[in-house]
Scaffold this active site. Structure first.
Site, PDB file in Angstrom:
ATOM      1  N   PHE A   1       0.701  -1.542  -0.124  1.00 27.54           N
ATOM      2  CA  PHE A   1      -0.373   0.333   0.036  1.00 27.54           C
ATOM      3  C   PHE A   1       0.737   1.474  -0.322  1.00 27.54           C
ATOM      4  O   PHE A   1       0.116   2.276   0.597  1.00 27.54           O
ATOM      5  CB  PHE A   1      -0.989   0.006   1.531  1.00 27.54           C
ATOM      6  N   CYS A   2       2.108   1.140  -0.905  1.00 24.71           N
ATOM      7  CA  CYS A   2       3.249   2.218  -0.608  1.00 24.71           C
ATOM      8  C   CYS A   2       3.104   2.902   0.909  1.00 24.71           C
ATOM      9  O   CYS A   2       3.327   4.238   0.986  1.00 24.71           O
ATOM     10  CB  CYS A   2       2.418   3.791  -1.580  1.00 24.71           C
ATOM     11  N   ASN A   3       3.222   1.982   1.800  1.00 25.45           N
ATOM     12  CA  ASN A   3       3.826   2.290   3.309  1.00 25.45           C
ATOM     13  C   ASN A   3       4.753   1.004   3.126  1.00 25.45           C
ATOM     14  O   ASN A   3       3.911   0.490   4.199  1.00 25.45           O
ATOM     15  CB  ASN A   3       2.790   2.642   3.983  1.00 25.45           C
TER      16      ASN A   3
END
Ligand SMILES: Cc1ncc(COP(=O)(O)O)c(C=O)c1O
Length: 474
Positions: A379-381
Site C-alpha cells: 500500500f505504498c507504506n
C-alpha cells in the site's frame, strides 16, 4: 430517522450502481466513491455556464476565477480554518502537495526530518529533498501488534530539534496500512519544541472531521478523490501563513509570479496561494470539489465516522472469529483489534491450518472473481509493513543495492526465500457507501479459506513489473 436506514437510503439513492453491478467495494482507502448527485450538480453547472481559463479580465475568465476562489473558501470553511491562518493550495493530489513541501521546506545542513515508520511513500520521499540539503532523517518506530507509536520515544526525539535551522516532523493522521489514528496532540507538542509539523491527512479526512481551529499543523496534505470519489486529479496543501513565508520554491512557473523577465533575469513571486500553484489549475474540476464537500456535509462527517466504525467492528469481529478445524486462527491482523483510535482500514494476512500464508495476490484474484474489490501489497507504506513483518534494517537493506532494481513482487519472493518471511498484506477498507451486507459477503468469502491448505489455493499468475508496481501505488 435511524442511522442505518439513512445510510441504506443514501446507498440506494447515490451509490445504487454498486448493487446494480453486484460489487462489494472495499477499497475506500485507495479511493472514495462519488455520489450520483455530485456528478449531476457538477455537469449541470458546466452545461449551463461558459467558463474560460481563470485569472484574466474577460467575462468567462472572471466567472471561472470567482468559482475557483469560491471553492477555495469552501475548503477553508470545511476544515474550519481561518483565512488569516491558512492558505489552500490546489495540487494534483496528496503526493503533489507533499512534493511541494519537500521542494520548498527550508531544509539546511544539520536540519532534522523526523517521521514515523508509518507513512505513505510520498512522505518518505521527502527524505530525498532533506538529504540533498544536508538534513538528517530519523524514523520513529512502531510498536509490534497494534502498530502504534511509542509516545515516550516520540517525545524524546521531539525534545531535540536541531538549533537554528528548520526541523520538520511528519506523520499521518490515519495510517493507510493499519487504520491506526496517531494522536493529533503530537502537533502542539512538536510545535512547542520548535518543529514544523506536516500532517498527512489523506487517509483520515474521508471519515473524520479535521478541525483546523483545534489542530494547527503547519502543513496538511490530502487528495479529494479519497474523500468523495470525484474529481480525481485535485488535492490540496493547506499551509499556515508563517510557514508559507519561510518556504523556498526552487523555481517559478506560469501563475506563480507577478512578473518575470528574460533579459532582466529576474522575477517577482505572486502573493498567497498562487505562488505555489504551478500553471493552470484544474479549474473545471474545482467546482466538483465544492459539491463533494457539500455532499459530505449533507450526510454529516460525524455520521459517516460512526457508520464506518460500526462496519469496521463487524469486519474485525467477522474475521477474528474464523478458525480452522484444528483451532488455529485464519486471520492474522496487522494493527488494532480494538475500536479505539482507528479508522475503517483493516490489514491482514490469511494463514492456513499449518500457519502458512495464502498468496495475497491469489486471494485478491479470487475475491475479484466474486466482485469483491480488495487491495494487496504494501500500500505504498513500506515502513508499516517492515514493522509488522519484523524485518530488520540489515535484512531489507540487502535488497537495495541492485543496479537493475526490483518490483514489490520480486522483493516478496526474495524476502521469502532469504528469510522465510512473507511480506505483503490484504487490505479491506469500508466507507460512506458500505453496508453490513458488503461486510458479510466479504467475511463469507474469507470463510471459504477455512481448512484449505495454502498450497491448494495456489499462487497468482506472474505479472509484469509495471503492473505489480502500479498495484502498489496507492
Ligand atoms: C496516507 C496517504 N498519504 C498519501 C497518499 C497519496 O495520495 P495520492 O496518490 O492521491 O497522491 C495516500 C494514497 O493512498 C495515502 O493513503
Amino acid at each position: 430517522m435511524d442511522v442505518t436506514r439513512a445510510f441504506a437510503e443514501l446507498r440506494a439513492a447515490e451509490y445504487g450502481r454498486l448493487d446494480e453491478h453486484g460489487h462489494v467495494y472495499l477499497d475506500y482507502t485507495g479511493g472514495g466513491l462519488y455520489a450520483a448527485s455530485q456528478l449531476r450538480r457538477h455537469h449541470a453547472e458546466l452545461e449551463s455556464n461558459v467558463f474560460g481559463n481563470p485569472h484574466s479580465n474577460n467575462p468567462t475568465s472572471q466567472a471561472m476565477t470567482d468559482r475557483v476562489e469560491h471553492a477555495r473558501r469552501y475548503v477553508l470553511d470545511y476544515f474550519n480554518a481561518s483565512p488569516d491562518d491558512y492558505l489552500v493550495i490546489f495540487t494534483p493530489n496528496a503526493s503533489g502537495a507533499l512534493r511541494q513541501v519537500g521542494e520548498a521546506y527550508p531544509f539546511a545542513a544539520g536540519s532534522r526530518y523526523l517521521l514515523t515508520f508509518d507513512n505513505h511513500n510520498s512522505v518518505n520521499g521527502i527524505r530525498e529533498f532533506a538529504r540533498s540539503a544536508g538534513a538528517v532523517t530519523t524514523y520513529l518506530p512502531l510498536r509490534c501488534g497494534e502498530l502504534r507509536l511509542d509516545r515516550a520515544v516520540v517525545s524524546a526525539e521531539l525534545a531535540q530539534p536541531a538549533p537554528g535551522v528548520g526541523n520538520l516532523f511528519a506523520f499521518p493522521a490515519q495510517s493507510n496500512f493499519s487504520g491506526v489514528q496517531h494522536p493529533l496532540d503530537l502537533i502542539a507538542e512538536a510545535q512547542a519544541s520548535g518543529w514544523d509539523v506536516l500532517l498527512d491527512a489523506a487517509a483520515y479526512v474521508p471519515t473524520n472531521r479535521l478541525d483546523l481551529s483545534r489542530w494547527q499543523p503547519d502543513l496538511v496534505t490530502l487528495s479529494f478523490y479519497k474523500m468523495f470519489g470525484y474529481p480525481t486529479g485535485i488535492g490540496a496543501l493547506l499551509m499556515r501563513k508563517p510557514m508559507a513565508a519561510r518556504m523556498r520554491r526552487p523555481w517559478f512557473a506560469g501563475g506563480t509570479i507577478q512578473i518575470a523577465s528574460v533579459q532582466g533575469d529576474g522575477f517577482y513571486r505572486a502573493p498567497g496561494e498562487a505562488a505555489f500553484e504551478d500553471g493552470t489549475v484544474d479549474y473545471l474540476g474545482l467546482p466538483a470539489v465544492e459539491y463533494g464537500l457539500r455532499h459530505l456535509e449533507g450526510v454529516g462527517i460525524e455520521a459517516v465516522h460512526a457508520h464506518v466504525a460500526v462496519l469496521t467492528r463487524r469486519t474485525l469481529d467477522g474475521l477474528q472469529a474464523l478458525r480452522h478445524g484444528n483451532g488455529q486462527p485464519l486471520v492474522r491482523l496487522h494493527g488494532p483489534a480494538s475500536d479505539e483510535a482507528r479508522g475503517g482500514t483493516v490489514a491482514f494476512n490469511l494463514l492456513d491450518p499449518e500457519g502458512h500464508c495464502y498468496d495475497i495476490r491469489r486471494v485478491e484474484e479470487l475475491a475479484g472473481e466474486e466482485r469483491i474489490s480488495l487491495r494487496t501489497g504494501c500500500f505504498c507504506n513500506p515502513g508499516a509493513g517492515e514493522a509488522t513483518y519484523g524485518l530488520t534494517a540489515e535484512q531489507i537493506g540487502s535488497f537495495f543495492h541492485l543496479a537493475e532494481g526490483m518490483s514489490f513482487d520480486d522483493l516478496r519472493a526474495q524476502v521469502q526465500q532469504s528469510f522465510g518471511i512473507e511480506i505483503g498484506a490484504i487490505r479491506a477498507s469500508v466507507g460512506i457507501a458500505s453496508n453490513a451486507a458488503d461486510v458479510d459477503r466479504f467475511v463469507a468469502f474469507v470463510t471459504g479459506f477455512v481448512d484449505r491448505p495454502a498450497g491448494g489455493v495456489g499462487a497468482a499468475a506472474a505479472r509484469d513489473t509495471c503492473r505489480a508496481v502500479a498495484r502498489d501505488s496507492a
